[in-house]
Design a protein around this motif. Sequence first.
Motif, mmCIF file in Angstrom:
data_model
loop_
_atom_site.group_PDB
_atom_site.id
_atom_site.type_symbol
_atom_site.label_atom_id
_atom_site.label_comp_id
_atom_site.label_asym_id
_atom_site.label_seq_id
_atom_site.Cartn_x
_atom_site.Cartn_y
_atom_site.Cartn_z
ATOM 1 N N LEU A 40 1.147 18.242 5.255
ATOM 2 C CA LEU A 40 0.247 18.991 6.142
ATOM 3 C C LEU A 40 -0.268 18.037 7.208
ATOM 4 C CD1 LEU A 40 -1.920 20.875 3.486
ATOM 5 C CD2 LEU A 40 -0.293 21.956 5.032
ATOM 6 N N ARG A 41 -0.444 18.573 8.428
ATOM 7 C CA ARG A 41 -0.997 17.706 9.472
ATOM 8 C C ARG A 41 -1.642 18.537 10.575
ATOM 9 N NH1 ARG A 41 1.775 12.137 11.828
ATOM 10 N NH2 ARG A 41 -0.210 11.004 11.790
ATOM 11 N N HIS A 42 -2.759 18.006 11.105
ATOM 12 C CA HIS A 42 -3.465 18.579 12.244
ATOM 13 C C HIS A 42 -3.923 20.022 11.978
ATOM 14 C CE1 HIS A 42 -2.183 14.992 14.176
ATOM 15 N NE2 HIS A 42 -0.949 15.377 14.392
ATOM 16 N N LEU A 43 -4.471 20.266 10.779
ATOM 17 C CA LEU A 43 -4.986 21.599 10.454
ATOM 18 C C LEU A 43 -6.434 21.707 10.915
ATOM 19 C CD1 LEU A 43 -2.415 21.728 8.704
ATOM 20 C CD2 LEU A 43 -3.768 22.864 6.943
ATOM 21 N N ASP A 44 -6.718 22.757 11.662
ATOM 22 C CA ASP A 44 -8.078 23.036 12.123
ATOM 23 C C ASP A 44 -8.362 24.520 11.954
ATOM 24 O OD1 ASP A 44 -9.281 20.529 13.592
ATOM 25 O OD2 ASP A 44 -7.194 20.645 14.275
ATOM 26 N N VAL A 56 -0.709 32.523 3.777
ATOM 27 C CA VAL A 56 0.680 32.918 3.544
ATOM 28 C C VAL A 56 1.598 31.873 4.149
ATOM 29 C CG1 VAL A 56 0.144 35.384 3.458
ATOM 30 C CG2 VAL A 56 0.753 34.348 5.635
ATOM 31 N N GLY A 57 2.834 31.872 3.694
ATOM 32 C CA GLY A 57 3.815 30.915 4.191
ATOM 33 C C GLY A 57 4.952 30.788 3.206
ATOM 34 N N ARG A 58 6.047 30.244 3.694
ATOM 35 C CA ARG A 58 7.215 30.078 2.840
ATOM 36 C C ARG A 58 6.986 28.971 1.824
ATOM 37 N NH1 ARG A 58 12.251 30.504 7.044
ATOM 38 N NH2 ARG A 58 11.086 29.018 8.324
ATOM 39 N N ASN A 59 7.827 28.915 0.788
ATOM 40 C CA ASN A 59 7.743 27.846 -0.198
ATOM 41 C C ASN A 59 7.902 26.500 0.502
ATOM 42 O OD1 ASN A 59 7.457 29.659 -2.300
ATOM 43 N ND2 ASN A 59 9.650 29.760 -2.724
ATOM 44 N N GLY A 60 7.015 25.552 0.173
ATOM 45 C CA GLY A 60 7.067 24.246 0.796
ATOM 46 C C GLY A 60 6.281 24.133 2.075
ATOM 47 N N ALA A 61 5.578 25.206 2.460
ATOM 48 C CA ALA A 61 4.813 25.176 3.712
ATOM 49 C C ALA A 61 3.527 24.364 3.580
ATOM 50 C CB ALA A 61 4.483 26.596 4.166
ATOM 51 N N GLY A 62 3.091 24.101 2.351
ATOM 52 C CA GLY A 62 1.877 23.312 2.139
ATOM 53 C C GLY A 62 0.676 24.099 1.662
ATOM 54 N N LYS A 63 0.897 25.345 1.208
ATOM 55 C CA LYS A 63 -0.228 26.209 0.809
ATOM 56 C C LYS A 63 -0.997 25.621 -0.380
ATOM 57 C CE LYS A 63 2.404 29.750 -0.055
ATOM 58 N NZ LYS A 63 3.717 29.088 0.161
ATOM 59 N N GLU A 218 3.475 27.002 8.324
ATOM 60 C CA GLU A 218 4.917 26.780 8.448
ATOM 61 C C GLU A 218 5.142 25.296 8.693
ATOM 62 O OE1 GLU A 218 9.117 27.547 8.916
ATOM 63 O OE2 GLU A 218 7.463 28.516 7.872
ATOM 64 N N LYS A 219 5.859 24.665 7.753
ATOM 65 C CA LYS A 219 6.177 23.248 7.851
ATOM 66 C C LYS A 219 4.930 22.394 8.058
ATOM 67 C CE LYS A 219 10.917 23.972 9.270
ATOM 68 N NZ LYS A 219 11.996 23.687 10.244
ATOM 69 N N GLY A 220 3.897 22.725 7.288
ATOM 70 C CA GLY A 220 2.706 21.901 7.256
ATOM 71 C C GLY A 220 1.732 22.093 8.397
ATOM 72 N N ALA A 221 1.904 23.147 9.192
ATOM 73 C CA ALA A 221 1.008 23.382 10.314
ATOM 74 C C ALA A 221 0.583 24.841 10.338
ATOM 75 C CB ALA A 221 1.691 23.012 11.633
ATOM 76 N N VAL A 222 -0.588 25.085 10.937
ATOM 77 C CA VAL A 222 -1.040 26.465 11.138
ATOM 78 C C VAL A 222 -0.324 27.017 12.365
ATOM 79 C CG1 VAL A 222 -2.983 27.956 11.705
ATOM 80 C CG2 VAL A 222 -3.301 26.076 10.092
ATOM 81 N N VAL A 223 0.525 28.036 12.164
ATOM 82 C CA VAL A 223 1.235 28.619 13.301
ATOM 83 C C VAL A 223 0.615 29.941 13.743
ATOM 84 C CG1 VAL A 223 3.413 27.507 12.741
ATOM 85 C CG2 VAL A 223 2.932 29.763 11.795
ATOM 86 N N MET A 224 -0.252 30.510 12.894
ATOM 87 C CA MET A 224 -0.911 31.749 13.295
ATOM 88 C C MET A 224 -2.155 31.960 12.451
ATOM 89 S SD MET A 224 0.912 35.418 13.916
ATOM 90 C CE MET A 224 0.182 36.609 15.033
ATOM 91 N N ARG A 230 -0.908 41.453 11.874
ATOM 92 C CA ARG A 230 -0.133 40.678 12.837
ATOM 93 C C ARG A 230 0.485 39.444 12.199
ATOM 94 N NH1 ARG A 230 -0.305 41.285 18.092
ATOM 95 N NH2 ARG A 230 -0.401 39.059 18.566
ATOM 96 N N VAL A 231 -0.264 38.775 11.332
ATOM 97 C CA VAL A 231 0.258 37.574 10.684
ATOM 98 C C VAL A 231 1.422 37.924 9.755
ATOM 99 C CG1 VAL A 231 -0.294 35.724 9.060
ATOM 100 C CG2 VAL A 231 -1.904 36.306 10.875
ATOM 101 N N LEU A 232 1.284 38.981 8.961
ATOM 102 C CA LEU A 232 2.342 39.346 8.033
ATOM 103 C C LEU A 232 3.576 39.866 8.761
ATOM 104 C CD1 LEU A 232 0.124 40.899 5.265
ATOM 105 C CD2 LEU A 232 1.578 38.896 5.006
ATOM 106 N N ASP A 233 3.385 40.552 9.877
ATOM 107 C CA ASP A 233 4.541 40.969 10.671
ATOM 108 C C ASP A 233 5.300 39.752 11.195
ATOM 109 O OD1 ASP A 233 3.982 43.607 10.263
ATOM 110 O OD2 ASP A 233 3.055 43.957 12.208
ATOM 111 N N TYR A 234 4.562 38.763 11.675
ATOM 112 C CA TYR A 234 5.191 37.548 12.191
ATOM 113 C C TYR A 234 5.874 36.781 11.059
ATOM 114 C CZ TYR A 234 5.692 33.403 15.158
ATOM 115 O OH TYR A 234 6.198 32.360 15.884
#
Length: 412
Positions: A40-44, A56-63, A218-224, A230-234
């Motif tokens: 995980l990096r640069h989470l705000d 939410v996020g895929r396996n390995g996203a850092g949840k 996604e991949k250790g970052a907040v993308v949405m 809206r988040v679940l659709d994305y």
Amino acid sequence: MGRIAVENLGKAFKRYPSPLARLKEWLNPARPRHEARWVLRHLDFAIEAGETVGIVGRNGAGKSTLLKMLTGTLAPTEGRIALEGRVAALLELGMGFHGEFTGRQNVYMAGQLMGLGREAVDDLMPAITDFAEIGDAIDQPVRTYSSGMQVRLAFSVATAVRPDILIVDEALAVGDAYFQHKCFRRIREFKSQGVTLLFVSHDPLAVKSLCHRAILLEKGAVVMDDAPDRVLDYYNALIALDEDAAEAHAAHISQDSRATRSGSGKARIVSADLLAADGQPTRILRHGEDARLVVRCRVDAPLPDLTLGFLLRDRLGNEIFGTNTYHLGQPLPLEAGTVFDVVFDLPGCPLGLTSFSITLALHRAYNHLEDNYDWWDQALTFEVAQGASPLFSGVAGLPVTVSVLQAAPLAS
């Protein structure tokens, strides 16, 4: 009380080329011999008191790593976490339980970790055992418990005292349906009392029904960070991409203020319309009357397989019904340059008196995860009005009949 604030948060794990390199670094810390692997990096983000937020996020996203840092079981590599209020957490299954100790002994240990004295745990023990419903097993070693029994006891302990912040990982998915309903009922009670809730779930219905917001990792970052719909659709569009497309997912996923659309574009949905019983386009259907969904499609490249599906959602985003041409046994044209209409007949509209949306998808095989050509969220929205049938409540009307039968007199 109950606020969470995360600033520039990051977590890296050390990766050593060999055990010898680890030993050399331990003997001479001034000369690092590891490579930092950032999870995980640069989470705000900030979660205000009383908010319910889904991660939410895929396996390995850092949840799970994020939740462990929030609860203090992992230390951040960089950044800052600020928590206001008492935190209760249910993370990995059985985390914090000692397998050789009995359930009762583990309750006392967990209570002490939560800052409760022995007398307080004594007072809470009947409520904990009643909620867990594991019977005499409370006095058996935890190593003899099934996964469902472990999660029953862990949730009962974590929520025995109303916290300011409740953090729940995916452990609840292990429990049986009865206990899941019981857990979510308690979570809703906490929510109504102003408890801040942060939880990880792969269940979109749970996220939509419980949460004010959702955060996509996604991949250790907040993308949405947005409304759950809206988040679940994305997220749904993101997991439909193959790994190459996921590297540049912005080119394959588009969003406006209304909907998400994604796909490789090898086949496209040109238009969609909803027709009333008289064959005229409409956005208002009457309960009990026939309707027809007409979708025009275009194939832009030769395809090995093609399926068109639709998904019906209510106004909260809950999935009501979905099907596709694969399951209905209807093959579609595959040659490049072909344009065709697919017609779904919907006899006797059984929907409740509210608004609905239709999501459309062109993909390979039986679901959109195989190869997503065109996914279009909220392609259509429409209302259902009262028809000739009797009034009812809910999102679907069942063909109910009623009769009254003469009963035999009661014995005196």
